[in-house]
Design a protein around this motif. Structure first.
Motif, PDB file in Angstrom:
ATOM      1  N   ALA A   1       2.094   2.122   7.230  1.00 57.44           N
ATOM      2  CA  ALA A   1       2.583   2.624   5.942  1.00 57.44           C
ATOM      3  C   ALA A   1       3.295   3.963   6.091  1.00 57.44           C
ATOM      4  N   GLU A   2       2.843   4.776   7.065  1.00 57.60           N
ATOM      5  CA  GLU A   2       3.462   6.079   7.260  1.00 57.60           C
ATOM      6  C   GLU A   2       4.928   5.958   7.668  1.00 57.60           C
TER       7      GLU A   2
ATOM      8  N   LEU B   1      11.768   6.172   3.914  1.00 56.38           N
ATOM      9  CA  LEU B   1      12.252   6.307   2.540  1.00 56.38           C
ATOM     10  C   LEU B   1      12.550   7.763   2.198  1.00 56.38           C
ATOM     11  N   ALA B   2      11.659   8.662   2.597  1.00 49.39           N
ATOM     12  CA  ALA B   2      11.850  10.080   2.281  1.00 49.39           C
ATOM     13  C   ALA B   2      13.090  10.641   2.969  1.00 49.39           C
TER      14      ALA B   2
ATOM     15  N   PHE C   1       7.031   3.553   6.798  1.00 49.46           N
ATOM     16  CA  PHE C   1       7.802   3.193   5.611  1.00 49.46           C
ATOM     17  C   PHE C   1       8.010   4.419   4.716  1.00 49.46           C
ATOM     18  N   THR C   2       6.968   5.188   4.537  1.00 45.16           N
ATOM     19  CA  THR C   2       7.061   6.389   3.707  1.00 45.16           C
ATOM     20  C   THR C   2       8.044   7.388   4.293  1.00 45.16           C
ATOM     21  N   ARG C   3       7.986   7.591   5.603  1.00 42.26           N
ATOM     22  CA  ARG C   3       8.880   8.545   6.269  1.00 42.26           C
ATOM     23  C   ARG C   3      10.330   8.089   6.163  1.00 42.26           C
TER      24      ARG C   3
ATOM     25  N   THR D   1       0.812  -1.224   0.000  1.00 42.07           N
ATOM     26  CA  THR D   1       0.000   0.000   0.000  1.00 42.07           C
ATOM     27  C   THR D   1       0.842   1.270   0.000  1.00 42.07           C
ATOM     28  N   VAL D   2       2.177   1.133   0.049  1.00 38.40           N
ATOM     29  CA  VAL D   2       3.059   2.293   0.124  1.00 38.40           C
ATOM     30  C   VAL D   2       3.436   2.737  -1.293  1.00 38.40           C
ATOM     31  N   PRO D   3       3.017   3.927  -1.721  1.00 42.65           N
ATOM     32  CA  PRO D   3       3.267   4.363  -3.105  1.00 42.65           C
ATOM     33  C   PRO D   3       4.744   4.381  -3.495  1.00 42.65           C
ATOM     34  N   ASP D   4       5.631   4.694  -2.546  1.00 44.50           N
ATOM     35  CA  ASP D   4       7.059   4.793  -2.864  1.00 44.50           C
ATOM     36  C   ASP D   4       7.758   3.440  -2.954  1.00 44.50           C
ATOM     37  N   VAL D   5       7.060   2.372  -2.646  1.00 42.51           N
ATOM     38  CA  VAL D   5       7.649   1.033  -2.737  1.00 42.51           C
ATOM     39  C   VAL D   5       7.190   0.372  -4.029  1.00 42.51           C
TER      40      VAL D   5
END
Length: 232
Positions: A115-116, A122-123, A118-120, A39-43
């Motif tokens: 998911a937040e 990666l960013a 994972f997103t954090r 569900t993570v857009p950046d993955v």
């Protein structure tokens, strides 16, 4: 891209085999993290690292729990560090070509990471080179102790951890030459690179399932969290 480590044992949790496949809230523990990553857009790429001899087990679990997900399978090593080294060898060509810019590493034994997180991770890794979630010592039960670079109070480090891929690969190549075994991914990066690893707030509910009692805690947390997220 994201890597989920599921090549460990379950001795402390009381399992006869790999604790990553223990049923937690109605499904194998590792399935929760894999589903969240979808569900993570950046993955855009997911790799599951499995124990030697468990390829069929991993493949069957994915087919049953995540039939539409594209998950690559890589055999792990005898240690966590060895498993990370194996997966980086698997990714080496794409890292060297620049097709993979950041690698995120997560423990299958932490099924509650959102998911937040994972997103954090990666960013921040894209911005500074490396990122790890951490909580004040008093707030969590498990994970590695660490003192941040700024000298502030001890924290407990969680996963997911993320790092620029080229520097991560270089660190693990150096670790192999020096026979270094890190306790987690960031310890290897800090030992062999000058990457400024940034900490960001972890999640109190992102516990690591280590002992038998942790399973009941994870069951309660996942039941609550899956209801909020609309998961199965």
């Amino acid at each position: 891209m994201a890597v989920v480590l599921a090549a460990g044992l379950g001795t402390r949790v009381g399992a006869d085999g790999n604790k990553a496949y223990l049923p937690v809230a109605g499904r194998p523990m590792v399935a929760w993290s894999l589903e969240t990553l979808t569900t993570v857009p950046d993955v855009d790429r997911i790799v599951l690292v499995h124990r030697k001899g468990e390829l069929a087990l991993a493949r069957d679990m994915i087919a049953r729990e995540l039939p539409t997900a594209d998950v690559e399978l890589v055999e792990g090593g005898d240690t966590r560090h060895g498993s990370e080294l194996n997966v980086l060898r698997h990714l080496q060509t794409d890292i060297e070509s620049g097709r993979i810019d950041v690698v995120l590493i997560h423990d299958a034994a932490r099924p509650m990471a959102g998911a937040e997180m994972f997103t954090r991770a990666l960013a921040l890794a894209r911005e500074s080179g490396g990122a790890i979630p951490a909580l004040p010592l008093r707030d969590v039960v498990t994970t590695a102790l660490r003192r941040p670079a700024d000298g502030s109070a001890l924290v407990r480090v969680q996963t997911p951890q993320a790092f620029r891929a080229a520097q991560l690969l270089a660190a693990y190549r150096s670790s192999e030459r020096h026979r270094f075994e890190g306790t987690d991914t960031s310890s290897c990066v800090e030992a062999f690179t000058d990457v400024a690893v940034q900490t960001f707030p972890g999640e109190p509910h992102n516990i690591k399932v280590t002992y038998a009692g942790d399973i009941a805690t994870a069951e309660r947390l996942l039941t609550t969290l899956s209801g909020r997220r609309g998961s199965r």
